[in-house]
Design an enzyme around this catalytic site. Structure first.
Site, PDB file in Angstrom:
ATOM      1  N   LYS A 258      48.267  50.788  32.985  1.00 14.77           N
ATOM      2  CA  LYS A 258      48.934  50.315  34.205  1.00 14.77           C
ATOM      3  C   LYS A 258      50.434  50.535  34.072  1.00 14.77           C
ATOM      4  O   LYS A 258      50.995  50.334  33.001  1.00 14.77           O
ATOM      5  CB  LYS A 258      48.681  48.810  34.394  1.00 14.77           C
ATOM      6  N   ARG A 332      34.199  45.723  36.507  1.00 16.09           N
ATOM      7  CA  ARG A 332      32.838  46.012  36.985  1.00 16.09           C
ATOM      8  C   ARG A 332      31.915  46.371  35.825  1.00 16.09           C
ATOM      9  O   ARG A 332      30.703  46.195  35.915  1.00 16.09           O
ATOM     10  CB  ARG A 332      32.892  47.102  38.063  1.00 16.09           C
TER      11      ARG A 332
END
Ligand code: BES
Ligand code: MN
Ligand code: ZN
Length: 480
Positions: A258, A332
């Site tokens: 990130k 996920r």
């Protein structure tokens, strides 16, 4: 802090009451205030000194009577109230008790629950990293002046749950690794005599939980799955609800690192796990009859030469293969194992997962509305209704077959991130749906709501405890 309700006014450092625009003091107000203060407030209303505008406050320091101070707070136009207005008002009231030892709050029976919960949310402080101020005056006596006795056990249970959730989210990842999160779950489990099972990386490997292993293998402290089972006055073999939470103690993004501006608050990425833990604690503290399960899917998404690379393939608990096209779509992957395991082995009647799954959900819904998706419209309708009753806000996002097909891999069964579809939040839910077989299932994306950069009366800066109240309501609905 001692909390009680009373049908008669009692002495307090501050007496708090609220009025809408154009509303005058009621006879109950007057009875509690006494004639002098009542007259002064009425005069100030007449002089338009106090109009009841939202956020306005009128302070009195009566010479006689049981209150050192009285504060009247404006609620604004009665017809233009936000759905969560009463709760937010509770938060505002809590701010007016700062520096006081005792407070008396006037409330109607109807508004008690929302107002008191809002008060608790607003009174929450995270002080673990502040030098202790020994002189700070703390509120030790809080009394709600209300016609009938209210359910205080439920309120205190909620307060405990929200504190657990928010403390965990606010604690920096440097002081909260996956094992620390496990230890906290064990502590709570022990206190309430729940059955707690922990799978460490060795066991997860053996079980075939490739998602948890793949996400967690770059970190010094490995992935964990925690299962907490609560059963009280219930003979049901199957849990009525299994709550499954994303517990990424820190999300660097992995090798798809990130950038600055996106990583700073990623200690919040275990908010899903913290919420299921807070919920089961609140359920237990309230001694709610029923059978509920909480599953925490814990890992740290770290950068390392051992970390999963873009292009690596993982084999998940249910046997499906996933190409990791983006190591930053890690939530996920851990939830996929958690959901598949929970449905196959724990066989709950209903499965609810919660995760700071996407940044995209805040593009769609902002910072105050949680995205909800699922496989049964009836369940989603119930969730949306209960969330309103719980003074929270949520909104359904679509999960149609086209999005689910779009998750297909090129040479694997699935890929964890797909270019060109957009609808990031829906795509997160669509991926998860591949790991749910038949059970009624809903997914809460709190990527926009778990954390507040801009505080308001109930959320403060940092962890908000979003969806916790909805979870408790849902549990009440499905209690034995
Ligand atoms: N934890 C993040 C999502 C997030 C972002 C939560 C900001 C709260 C605030 C999640 O793991 C993530 O990185 N999601 C990616 C998915 C993408 C790579 C498919 C996202 O939303 O950008
Ligand atoms: Mn991520
Ligand atoms: Zn994440």
């Amino acid at each position: 802090m001692k909390i009680q309700t009373s049908s008669k006014a009692i002495k307090a450092d501050v007496f708090l009451l609220t009025l809408f625009e154009k509303e005058n003091l009621s006879s109950e107000h007057k009875k509690a205030l006494g004639s002098e203060s009542s007259k002064e407030i009425a005069d100030r209303i007449k002089a338009k000194d106090f109009t009841g505008a939202k956020g306005q406050s009128l302070k009195l320091y009566p010479k006689k009577g049981g209150f050192k101070s009285v504060v009247v707070i404006g609620r604004g136009n009665k017809k233009k109230q936000m759905p969560s207005a009463v709760e937010k008002l509770g938060g505002t009231l809590s701010a007016h008790t700062k520096g006081k030892k005792s407070a008396l709050i006037f409330t109607s029976k109807d508004e008690f629950e929302a107002l008191a919960q809002g008060f608790m949310l607003g009174a929450y402080e995270f002080k673990d990293y502040k030098k202790e101020d020994k002189k700070a005056v703390k509120l030790t006596n809080l009394t709600f002046l209300t016609e009938k006795k209210a359910n205080l056990t439920k309120l205190l249970a909620f307060n405990q749950g929200q504190k657990t959730t928010r403390d965990l989210v606010n604690t920096p990842a440097g002081d909260l690794n996956t094992q620390d999160l496990v230890n906290r779950a064990k502590e709570i489990g022990k206190k309430y005599k729940m059955k707690v099972t922990v799978f460490d990386e060795k066991k997860l490997e053996k079980m075939g939980c490739g998602g948890l292993i793949g996400v967690g293998k770059g970190a010094e402290v490995g992935p964990r799955m925690v299962i907490m089972e609560y059963k009280h006055k219930s003979k049901a073999k199957q849990a009525s609800i299994a709550f499954v939470g994303k517990g990424i103690v820190f999300d660097t993004g992995g090798l798809n690192l990130k950038p600055t501006g996106y990583m700073e608050t990623m200690k919040q990425d275990m908010a899903g796990a913290a919420t299921v833990l807070g919920a089961i604690e609140a359920i237990a503290a309230a001694k709610m009859p029923g059978h509920f399960v909480a599953v925490l899917c814990c890992a740290e998404n770290a950068v390392s030469d051992r970390a999963t690379r873009p292009g690596d393939v993982l084999k998940m608990y249910n046997g499906k293969t996933v190409e990791v096209t983006n190591t930053d779509a890690e939530g996920r992957l851990v939830l996929a194992d958690g959901l598949a395991y929970t449905e196959a082995k724990l066989k709950p009647k209903m499965m609810i997962n919660i995760a700071t799954l996407t940044g995209a959900v805040s593009v769609a819904l902002g910072y105050h509305i949680t995205g909800v998706m699922g496989n049964k419209q009836k369940l989603i309708d119930q969730i949306l209704k209960l969330s309103k009753e719980a003074n929270e806000r949520s909104w359904q996002l679509p999960l149609s077959p086209d999005f689910i097909s779009a998750c297909k891999g090129d040479f694997t069964d699935l890929k964890n991130s797909v270019n060109g579809v957009r609808a990031g939040s829906t795509m997160g839910g669509a991926f998860l749906s591949n790991f749910v077989d038949k059970v009624d299932w809903a997914h809460f994306d709190i990527g926009g709501t778990a954390w507040a950069d801009k505080p308001n009366s109930t959320t403060k800066y940092g962890a908000t405890g979003a969806a916790l109240r909805t979870f408790i309501k849902l549990a009440e609905k499905h209690s034995a």
